[in-house]
Design an enzyme around this catalytic site. Structure first.
Site, mmCIF file in Angstrom:
data_model
loop_
_atom_site.group_PDB
_atom_site.id
_atom_site.type_symbol
_atom_site.label_atom_id
_atom_site.label_comp_id
_atom_site.label_asym_id
_atom_site.label_seq_id
_atom_site.Cartn_x
_atom_site.Cartn_y
_atom_site.Cartn_z
ATOM 1 N N LYS A 34 -10.018 0.187 -2.245
ATOM 2 C CA LYS A 34 -9.885 -0.055 -0.807
ATOM 3 C C LYS A 34 -10.260 1.219 -0.041
ATOM 4 O O LYS A 34 -9.711 2.288 -0.297
ATOM 5 C CB LYS A 34 -8.451 -0.472 -0.462
ATOM 6 C CG LYS A 34 -8.221 -0.654 1.043
ATOM 7 C CD LYS A 34 -6.837 -1.198 1.362
ATOM 8 C CE LYS A 34 -6.551 -1.188 2.851
ATOM 9 N NZ LYS A 34 -5.205 -1.699 3.186
ATOM 10 N N LYS B 96 -6.839 3.367 -3.238
ATOM 11 C CA LYS B 96 -7.198 3.352 -1.810
ATOM 12 C C LYS B 96 -7.413 4.779 -1.331
ATOM 13 O O LYS B 96 -6.681 5.694 -1.741
ATOM 14 C CB LYS B 96 -6.062 2.660 -1.045
ATOM 15 C CG LYS B 96 -6.211 2.643 0.465
ATOM 16 C CD LYS B 96 -5.057 1.866 1.126
ATOM 17 C CE LYS B 96 -5.016 2.072 2.620
ATOM 18 N NZ LYS B 96 -3.873 1.393 3.264
ATOM 19 N N ASP C 75 0.854 -1.191 0.000
ATOM 20 C CA ASP C 75 0.000 0.000 0.000
ATOM 21 C C ASP C 75 0.889 1.238 0.000
ATOM 22 O O ASP C 75 1.492 1.586 1.022
ATOM 23 C CB ASP C 75 -0.902 0.017 1.247
ATOM 24 C CG ASP C 75 -2.043 -0.986 1.155
ATOM 25 O OD1 ASP C 75 -1.981 -1.881 0.277
ATOM 26 O OD2 ASP C 75 -2.989 -0.868 1.944
#
Lengths: 276, 589
Positions: A186, A157, A95
């Site tokens: 996400k 995300k 991430d």
């Protein structure tokens, strides 16, 4: 999500522990909880990737490492190196945080290249691109999503959880509409219960980053006993980013953008009790 | 038999006769234990005409199938008819008494009749022995405990009444293990009416568990569930229940001066934070409890347990008192003399407002901290002004012609959450079978603490469903018996998992919820037959008509009419709040 399927939700949760003060015992607990409750991954800082990998090998639970976290202001080279190391330590998911300042400066080539370098150095692990939506306007979020897709990312995300605010259905919906069905979305930041989780899933998220996964799953088991009452909509302001935009934490332009939206909101007339 | 010990003794204090009460497996499955089984047994032994303080009234002490096995399982329930409310009533307490009782080989015992002179019950592996307690009569609960243990066995657990129970104060409590309290509803007065000073228990047995390996494997999961919940894993562990003072004040829900306001300007000075800084010297925990919400405190003069959140309020903001020492010491005296702190403080607050309004002849002024300890003593001993206060706020306010100034439901005083800022909690108060109690459906969870989710606290839509659901869950948890705080961290399906590991049966969450509903409905049926009606499912007019004057719940009133009919419908009760024949049939009552 019409039915609150506990196993399905568990398989959407990156069980997260990213605080700077978290010691090894917390990470051990995190790993044990992920196994116990069936989460898809543990999301941790790079320093613990190797340790977590040892705890989780053969369990089916993935290790996800954050990169350039939480500010995204490292050089691209360092982000790529950090990702490479995390992957070699056992991370199956990465991430990364974009350079939000560059995004706001409209340095799109730089942002795209920044992502691309991490994607390449992380292969074959998957990369999620954190755009820290709280600091961006809707148009900038759309653009950042497009850049992430073009750079080969697997997910977009919303947030680090360390910004001015976390994930809102409005942003998730926008991101899903932008990236389409083949790229993951996400939601992360401020997801503390199953109502938050279901709202974000309904808005288009297929992955949730939260440290409250255990509570979310346990609470969700109550859902079936009064589904409509638990999900009774609150006033729209509660889940609107404009309501949560604060002067102290946001850049002037972004704050003004959100407040302008608030002032012209269709719901303002009916739900303005916060302002009376 | 796994989980249950399979034995309940009924003892008639008038005759000294004991008999074993046979419990059918089917009844056990339908009512579990604790509150559920207690209510079932009570309604079979007593009728709605049985007066609470007469010898025929039954006083039932019960454990549950998880008692002495799971974490937080030292609790027990006392079931009887309340002299304060005249409703059927259960009162629960922690400590180790429940676990020790079960280890003697009993699931519980039922007391009827009245002893000719004060007695206590000595319960061991060998059974129940009635002993003379004349020499303990008049002692406070702490003295009683020490004296009885000297006469019996070290390490025993003692539940006793103090002078308040002996004097049949309508809100007298049963105290156990020093400072644990079966506080609400006047169970201590029922005990006193039977000349039963105390019960002492000490057992050496073990509870049989169906699958010990599964239990061993399950406990780490339980540990994680408790730890990951911010309420059970952090707030309660760090500060106990007193953490709520500043939270409720910030929400404008902290009742001040008999609920005339929702913000106490001096809250910071009587908060959990201040208590921790200045008085707390160690944490304390009930049997096998990892939360350890108890706080042992010390003032310059005394040492004791608490005060907890409700008591901080009852002797603090409710009376306009900002002296933490006075509040703490009033709490100690309540524990020693055996009084429910909530009703005690709220009744004094009612008297203060009656005085303010010029209808009460005794001088009682807001903020008068110096009088607190003396007032509590006068109530317990029924001396002077205390004789009137010992009746509780409902009877006091009625006597002085201002019934609307008693902040109660069905005669039980409402605790420390102003319902005007939490519509679901308002409905919970109004419909509670034992009166104005907060814990039978703790709507503060979803409406303020976000547990399990946040619900809009000012909204009425959907609240009837959640109140009924939480009432059913609570009735079930009170019957398996675990600490209610676990409800923050666990769902009914996890409770079912625990129950199945221990008993070897095959409960589901759906069945447990049905059991909860059955228990709640049986209580309701008893109350209806005792004369309660829809008009009793209400709140003091202050909450329905007077807007909160300041704070984050300013300009709010309770909109009970928007919720009550819907609640009855969900419950399967008719428009008058009476359970329908179909509902009774469906629940096999």
């Amino acid at each position: 999500m019409e039915n609150c399927d506990i196993n399905k939700i568990a398989k959407m949760i990156d069980h997260t522990e990213l605080k700077s003060n978290s010691g090894q015992k917390k990470i051990l607990n995190l790993c044990n909880e992920a196994k116990m409750f069936g989460f898809v991954s543990v999301c941790i800082n790079p320093a613990y990737v190797k340790f977590a990998y040892e705890q989780l090998k053969d369990s089916g639970v993935l290790v996800c490492s954050v990169i350039g976290f939480p500010l995204g202001m490292n050089t691209s080279k360092l982000k790529a190196l950090e990702a490479e190391q995390a992957v070699s330590d056992g991370a199956k998911e990465i991430d990364m945080v974009i350079n939000v300042g560059a995004m706001r400066d409209k340095k799109y080539d730089f942002v795209k290249d920044d992502i691309k370098q991490v994607v390449e150095s992380s292969s074959p692990s998957h990369v999620k691109v954190i755009m820290e939506t709280c600091y961006l306007t809707d148009d900038e979020i759309v653009k950042a999503c497009q850049l992430a897709v073009e750079a080969g990312a697997h997910f977009v995300k919303t947030s680090t959880g360390f910004g001015a605010f976390g994930a809102f259905p409005h942003h998730v919906k926008l991101m899903r509409e932008t990236v389409g069905p083949d790229i993951g979305v996400k939601a992360a930041g401020g997801i503390s219960n199953f109502k938050d989780a279901i709202r974000l899933i309904n808005a288009g998220a297929n992955r949730l980053g939260t440290s409250a996964g255990v509570m979310i799953l346990e609470g969700a088991k109550l859902f079936k006993f009064a589904p409509e009452a638990w999900l009774e909509p609150e006033i729209p302001c509660h889940i609107c980013p404009s309501r949560h935009a604060t002067m102290a934490k946001l850049p002037k332009a972004v704050y003004t953008y959100y407040k302008k939206k608030c002032l012209t909101c269709e719901h303002r007339e009916k739900y303005n009790r916060f302002y009376d | 038999m796994n989980g249950w010990m399979g034995k309940i003794i009924k003892i008639d204090l008038s005759t000294g006769k004991q008999e074993t009460v046979e419990i059918d497996d089917n009844i056990r499955r339908k009512y579990l234990g604790g509150r559920g089984l207690g209510v079932k047994l009570y309604t079979e032994i007593c009728s709605p005409q049985t007066e609470p303080l007469c010898p025929q009234n039954a006083l039932i002490f019960l454990t549950g199938p998880l008692t002495a096995v799971m974490p937080t399982s030292g609790r027990f329930h006392v079931i009887s008819r309340s002299p304060l409310t005249n409703t059927i009533c259960d009162s629960s307490s922690g400590g180790i008494f429940g676990a020790e009782l079960k280890k003697t080989g009993l699931d519980g015992f039922i007391v009827t009749g009245k002893a000719a002179k004060p007695v206590y019950l000595n319960i061991t592996d060998n059974g129940i022995e009635i002993r003379n307690a004349e020499h303990f009569w008049g002692l406070n609960t702490q003295q009683t405990k020490e004296a009885i243990i000297k006469e019996t066995k070290a390490g025993s657990s003692v539940a006793s009444i103090g002078p308040a129970g002996e004097n049949k104060v309508l809100f007298a409590a049963i105290m156990n293990d020093k400072d644990r309290t079966a506080g609400r509803g006047g169970m201590g007065a029922v005990m006193g009416s039977k000349n039963l000073k105390a019960v002492v228990v000490k057992g050496t047995g073990k509870v049989s568990v169906n699958d010990p390996d599964a239990l061993k494997a399950f406990l780490p999961k339980l540990d994680r569930l408790i730890d990951k919940n911010p309420i059970t894993g952090k707030s309660l562990q760090l500060m106990g229940t007193s953490v709520l003072v500043n939270v409720m004040n910030a929400h404008g829900l902290y009742p001040t001066r008999n609920f005339q306001g929702g913000v106490f300007n001096d809250a910071e000075g009587v908060s959990g934070e201040k208590l921790s800084e200045n008085f707390v010297h160690k944490k304390s925990a009930c049997y096998k409890c990892p939360i350890a919400c108890g706080r042992t405190t010390k003032t310059a003069n005394k040492e004791g347990e608490g005060p907890e959140y409700e008591t901080l309020w009852a002797f603090g903001a409710q009376l306009g008192v900002n002296d933490l020492t006075a509040i703490t010491e009033a709490n100690y005296v309540c524990n020693e003399l055996g009084l429910d702190t909530i009703t005690c403080g709220s009744t004094i607050g009612c008297a203060m407002e009656l005085y303010e309004k010029g209808v009460f002849p005794f001088e009682l002024k807001w903020g008068d901290a110096d009088k607190l300890v003396k007032l509590v003593e006068d109530i317990a001993y029924k001396r002077g002004i205390g004789t009137e206060l010992s009746l509780g706020s409902k009877r006091l306010a009625e006597k002085y012609g201002r019934p609307e100034l008693a902040m109660q439901v069905k005669g039980m005083e409402i605790p420390a959450y102003d319902p005007r800022g939490v519509q679901g909690q308002a409905l919970s108060y109004a419909t509670n079978n034992r009166g104005g109690c907060h814990i039978k459906a703790y709507m503060i969870g979803p409406e303020i603490l976000g547990s399990p989710v946040f619900l809009d606290r000012f909204a009425t839509k959907g609240k009837a469903e959640i109140v009924a659901l939480l009432q059913d869950i609570s009735a079930m948890v009170d019957s398996i018996i675990l600490c209610r705080f676990l409800q923050f961290a666990m769902s009914p399906s996890t409770f079912a998992e625990m129950l199945n590991i221990v008993t070897g049966l095959d409960f589901t969450d759906d069945e447990l919820l049905k059991i909860g509903k059955r228990i709640y409905t049986l209580e309701r049926k008893f109350n209806i037959e005792a004369g309660f009606t829809r008009k009793d499912d209400t709140l003091p007019p202050r909450f329905l008509n007077e807007f909160l004057p300041e704070g984050a719940s300013r300009n709010r009133i309770v909109k009970l009419d928007e919720m009550l009919d819907r609640y009855y419908k969900i419950r399967g009760w008719d428009k008058n709040g009476v359970p329908t024949d179909e509902t009774l049939k469906e629940l096999e009552i």
